[in-house]
Design a protein around this motif. Structure first.
Motif, PDB file in Angstrom:
ATOM      1  N   SER A  62      42.569 -15.017 -61.865  1.00 56.57           N
ATOM      2  CA  SER A  62      41.837 -14.561 -60.688  1.00 56.57           C
ATOM      3  C   SER A  62      40.686 -13.651 -61.118  1.00 56.57           C
ATOM      4  CB  SER A  62      42.780 -13.803 -59.748  1.00 56.57           C
ATOM      5  OG  SER A  62      43.897 -14.594 -59.386  1.00 56.57           O
ATOM      6  N   ALA A  63      39.813 -13.342 -60.165  1.00 58.25           N
ATOM      7  CA  ALA A  63      38.678 -12.460 -60.447  1.00 58.25           C
ATOM      8  C   ALA A  63      38.405 -11.585 -59.239  1.00 58.25           C
ATOM      9  CB  ALA A  63      37.437 -13.277 -60.797  1.00 58.25           C
ATOM     10  N   VAL A  91      38.706  -9.780 -54.129  1.00 59.33           N
ATOM     11  CA  VAL A  91      39.167 -10.903 -54.952  1.00 59.33           C
ATOM     12  C   VAL A  91      38.308 -12.119 -54.615  1.00 59.33           C
ATOM     13  CG1 VAL A  91      41.083 -12.436 -55.509  1.00 59.33           C
ATOM     14  CG2 VAL A  91      41.510 -10.000 -55.126  1.00 59.33           C
ATOM     15  N   MET A  92      37.520 -12.566 -55.580  1.00 57.51           N
ATOM     16  CA  MET A  92      36.582 -13.665 -55.370  1.00 57.51           C
ATOM     17  C   MET A  92      37.251 -15.022 -55.538  1.00 57.51           C
ATOM     18  SD  MET A  92      33.427 -12.239 -57.636  1.00 57.51           S
ATOM     19  CE  MET A  92      32.761 -13.910 -57.650  1.00 57.51           C
ATOM     20  N   ILE A  93      38.060 -15.130 -56.575  1.00 55.26           N
ATOM     21  CA  ILE A  93      38.760 -16.388 -56.847  1.00 55.26           C
ATOM     22  C   ILE A  93      40.208 -16.068 -57.207  1.00 55.26           C
ATOM     23  CG2 ILE A  93      36.671 -17.574 -57.653  1.00 55.26           C
ATOM     24  CD1 ILE A  93      37.627 -17.147 -60.510  1.00 55.26           C
ATOM     25  N   ARG A  94      41.081 -17.021 -56.968  1.00 54.21           N
ATOM     26  CA  ARG A  94      42.499 -16.838 -57.272  1.00 54.21           C
ATOM     27  C   ARG A  94      42.985 -17.949 -58.199  1.00 54.21           C
ATOM     28  NH1 ARG A  94      45.071 -12.836 -54.914  1.00 54.21           N
ATOM     29  NH2 ARG A  94      44.248 -11.886 -53.001  1.00 54.21           N
ATOM     30  N   GLU A  95      43.824 -17.551 -59.155  1.00 51.91           N
ATOM     31  CA  GLU A  95      44.379 -18.539 -60.077  1.00 51.91           C
ATOM     32  C   GLU A  95      45.121 -19.607 -59.288  1.00 51.91           C
ATOM     33  OE1 GLU A  95      47.540 -16.845 -62.606  1.00 51.91           O
ATOM     34  OE2 GLU A  95      47.332 -15.020 -61.413  1.00 51.91           O
ATOM     35  N   GLY A  96      44.940 -20.847 -59.710  1.00 46.81           N
ATOM     36  CA  GLY A  96      45.545 -21.974 -59.017  1.00 46.81           C
ATOM     37  C   GLY A  96      44.613 -22.664 -58.042  1.00 46.81           C
ATOM     38  N   ASP A  97      43.497 -21.992 -57.655  1.00 46.98           N
ATOM     39  CA  ASP A  97      42.518 -22.625 -56.769  1.00 46.98           C
ATOM     40  C   ASP A  97      41.613 -23.552 -57.566  1.00 46.98           C
ATOM     41  OD1 ASP A  97      43.569 -21.215 -54.671  1.00 46.98           O
ATOM     42  OD2 ASP A  97      41.912 -19.766 -54.532  1.00 46.98           O
ATOM     43  N   SER A  98      41.004 -24.501 -56.866  1.00 44.94           N
ATOM     44  CA  SER A  98      40.080 -25.429 -57.520  1.00 44.94           C
ATOM     45  C   SER A  98      38.818 -24.707 -57.966  1.00 44.94           C
ATOM     46  CB  SER A  98      39.703 -26.555 -56.552  1.00 44.94           C
ATOM     47  OG  SER A  98      40.844 -27.308 -56.190  1.00 44.94           O
ATOM     48  N   PHE A 152      38.816  -9.921 -64.584  1.00 44.66           N
ATOM     49  CA  PHE A 152      39.616 -11.152 -64.551  1.00 44.66           C
ATOM     50  C   PHE A 152      41.061 -10.793 -64.851  1.00 44.66           C
ATOM     51  CE2 PHE A 152      35.299 -12.249 -65.476  1.00 44.66           C
ATOM     52  CZ  PHE A 152      35.066 -13.298 -64.595  1.00 44.66           C
ATOM     53  N   PHE A 153      41.957 -11.207 -63.968  1.00 46.56           N
ATOM     54  CA  PHE A 153      43.349 -10.797 -64.094  1.00 46.56           C
ATOM     55  C   PHE A 153      44.276 -11.956 -63.743  1.00 46.56           C
ATOM     56  CE2 PHE A 153      42.161 -10.172 -59.706  1.00 46.56           C
ATOM     57  CZ  PHE A 153      43.300 -10.447 -58.957  1.00 46.56           C
ATOM     58  N   ALA A 154      45.527 -11.807 -64.139  1.00 41.61           N
ATOM     59  CA  ALA A 154      46.553 -12.810 -63.844  1.00 41.61           C
ATOM     60  C   ALA A 154      47.817 -12.100 -63.387  1.00 41.61           C
ATOM     61  CB  ALA A 154      46.835 -13.669 -65.079  1.00 41.61           C
ATOM     62  N   GLU A 155      48.632 -12.803 -62.611  1.00 46.62           N
ATOM     63  CA  GLU A 155      49.859 -12.243 -62.061  1.00 46.62           C
ATOM     64  C   GLU A 155      51.029 -13.182 -62.315  1.00 46.62           C
ATOM     65  OE1 GLU A 155      48.610  -9.995 -58.054  1.00 46.62           O
ATOM     66  OE2 GLU A 155      47.771 -12.026 -58.197  1.00 46.62           O
ATOM     67  N   HIS A 156      52.197 -12.588 -62.507  1.00 50.34           N
ATOM     68  CA  HIS A 156      53.416 -13.383 -62.676  1.00 50.34           C
ATOM     69  C   HIS A 156      54.626 -12.490 -62.427  1.00 50.34           C
ATOM     70  CE1 HIS A 156      56.319 -16.270 -64.186  1.00 50.34           C
ATOM     71  NE2 HIS A 156      56.780 -15.359 -65.028  1.00 50.34           N
ATOM     72  N   ALA A 157      55.515 -12.934 -61.558  1.00 52.62           N
ATOM     73  CA  ALA A 157      56.787 -12.251 -61.302  1.00 52.62           C
ATOM     74  C   ALA A 157      56.595 -10.768 -60.978  1.00 52.62           C
ATOM     75  CB  ALA A 157      57.726 -12.426 -62.498  1.00 52.62           C
ATOM     76  N   GLY A 158      55.580 -10.490 -60.169  1.00 51.89           N
ATOM     77  CA  GLY A 158      55.344  -9.116 -59.768  1.00 51.89           C
ATOM     78  C   GLY A 158      54.588  -8.276 -60.774  1.00 51.89           C
ATOM     79  N   ARG A 159      54.199  -8.876 -61.889  1.00 52.27           N
ATOM     80  CA  ARG A 159      53.437  -8.154 -62.907  1.00 52.27           C
ATOM     81  C   ARG A 159      51.992  -8.637 -62.907  1.00 52.27           C
ATOM     82  NH1 ARG A 159      58.336  -9.334 -65.419  1.00 52.27           N
ATOM     83  NH2 ARG A 159      57.454 -11.156 -66.468  1.00 52.27           N
ATOM     84  N   GLU A 160      51.084  -7.762 -63.325  1.00 55.65           N
ATOM     85  CA  GLU A 160      49.663  -8.090 -63.360  1.00 55.65           C
ATOM     86  C   GLU A 160      49.051  -7.580 -64.651  1.00 55.65           C
ATOM     87  OE1 GLU A 160      45.752  -6.300 -61.238  1.00 55.65           O
ATOM     88  OE2 GLU A 160      47.182  -7.223 -59.817  1.00 55.65           O
ATOM     89  N   THR A 161      48.107  -8.350 -65.200  1.00 52.87           N
ATOM     90  CA  THR A 161      47.403  -7.900 -66.399  1.00 52.87           C
ATOM     91  C   THR A 161      45.932  -8.254 -66.297  1.00 52.87           C
ATOM     92  OG1 THR A 161      47.382  -7.959 -68.825  1.00 52.87           O
ATOM     93  CG2 THR A 161      47.797 -10.041 -67.711  1.00 52.87           C
ATOM     94  N   SER A 162      45.090  -7.373 -66.827  1.00 57.33           N
ATOM     95  CA  SER A 162      43.652  -7.624 -66.896  1.00 57.33           C
ATOM     96  C   SER A 162      43.349  -8.377 -68.185  1.00 57.33           C
ATOM     97  CB  SER A 162      42.892  -6.302 -66.851  1.00 57.33           C
ATOM     98  OG  SER A 162      41.507  -6.516 -67.009  1.00 57.33           O
ATOM     99  N   LEU A 163      42.543  -9.426 -68.106  1.00 55.94           N
ATOM    100  CA  LEU A 163      42.268 -10.272 -69.256  1.00 55.94           C
ATOM    101  C   LEU A 163      40.920  -9.962 -69.903  1.00 55.94           C
ATOM    102  CD1 LEU A 163      43.550 -13.590 -67.670  1.00 55.94           C
ATOM    103  CD2 LEU A 163      44.747 -12.153 -69.326  1.00 55.94           C
TER     104      LEU A 163
END
Length: 232
Positions: A95-96, A40-47, A61-72
């Motif tokens: 994230s990436a 994981v190179m970068i995480r959502e929410g980081d600068s 590139f993916f995102a997570e919410h409430a224990g779920r994950e999806t590839s974008l």
């Protein structure tokens, strides 16, 4: 950075029209880094500290919410990311991670913004790239909202076949879990859809796909250039 890589970066639409001095100044601030697979190179929410350019490998590139994950989306050479966050000096919205060993060119965000202010051709190219990304997001949204999962898979197979030379045979370039997430379905649903597509001439052997009846698959998929054509 090797001259061949620098020339490849220079040829990208984002950088091709820049004044040579501005391009060289931008490149002097960058560094090239190798990342192992599944990092994981970068995480959502980081600068957003860097604009990244994929030199070698592929990035999920993916995102997570409430224990779920999806590839974008998935980036390959020589794609850039994440320009919008860099230009707005805001946090990453997703994230990436590397799908394989990858080499990434990292350009400090501050240097990118300075180039935007000083080089009008680069500024116009930045706007063009952001506009293209926006249109890509709209197409992805239409694909998810307007098509059942079977049609999404069928259209993905047709596009992949074209990109592989339209020979009717190609390999899935990543694992099936990533493909399922990328298409907005579960791995179990993906397996059921592949089974359903056998009636349309689709054969799967591990990661190798063979399309025996492209015409039949096309009738099922109902391709739409306002969803599927990357240049529209």
């Amino acid at each position: 950075m090797p001259i061949s890589d620098s020339d490849s970066v220079r040829s990208l639409p984002l950088f091709s029209g820049m004044d040579q001095r501005n391009f060289e100044k931008l490149m002097q601030a960058t560094f090239l880094q190798r990342f192992p697979a599944q990092l994981v190179m970068i995480r959502e929410g980081d600068s957003a500290d860097f604009l990244h350019v994929v030199i070698e490998g592929s990035i999920d590139f993916f995102a997570e919410h409430a224990g779920r994950e999806t590839s974008l989306w998935i980036a390959r050479p020589y794609a850039t990311f994440i320009l919008a966050a860099v230009m707005r000096d805001e946090v990453y919205l997703h994230s990436a991670r590397t799908l394989e060993t990858s080499r990434i060119l990292m350009i400090p965000a501050k240097a990118v913004r300075e180039a935007f202010d000083s080089d009008p051709v680069f500024a116009r190219a930045t706007v063009q790239e952001l506009a293209a990304r926006y249109r890509g997001v709209v197409k992805d949204l239409k694909n998810i909202k307007l098509r059942p999962s079977l049609e999404r898979l069928a259209n993905w197979l047709l596009r992949r076949n074209i990109n592989a030379g339209a020979q009717g045979r190609f390999e899935i370039p990543f694992d099936k879990k990533t493909l399922a997430s990328h298409l907005g379905m579960t791995p179990e649903n993906l397996s059921r859809n592949f089974a359903s597509l056998q009636a349309y001439g689709v054969e799967m052997n591990s990661k190798e796909i063979t399309l025996r009846d492209v015409a039949s698959l096309t009738r099922l998929a109902k391709p739409n250039r306002l969803i599927d054509d990357p240049d529209s």
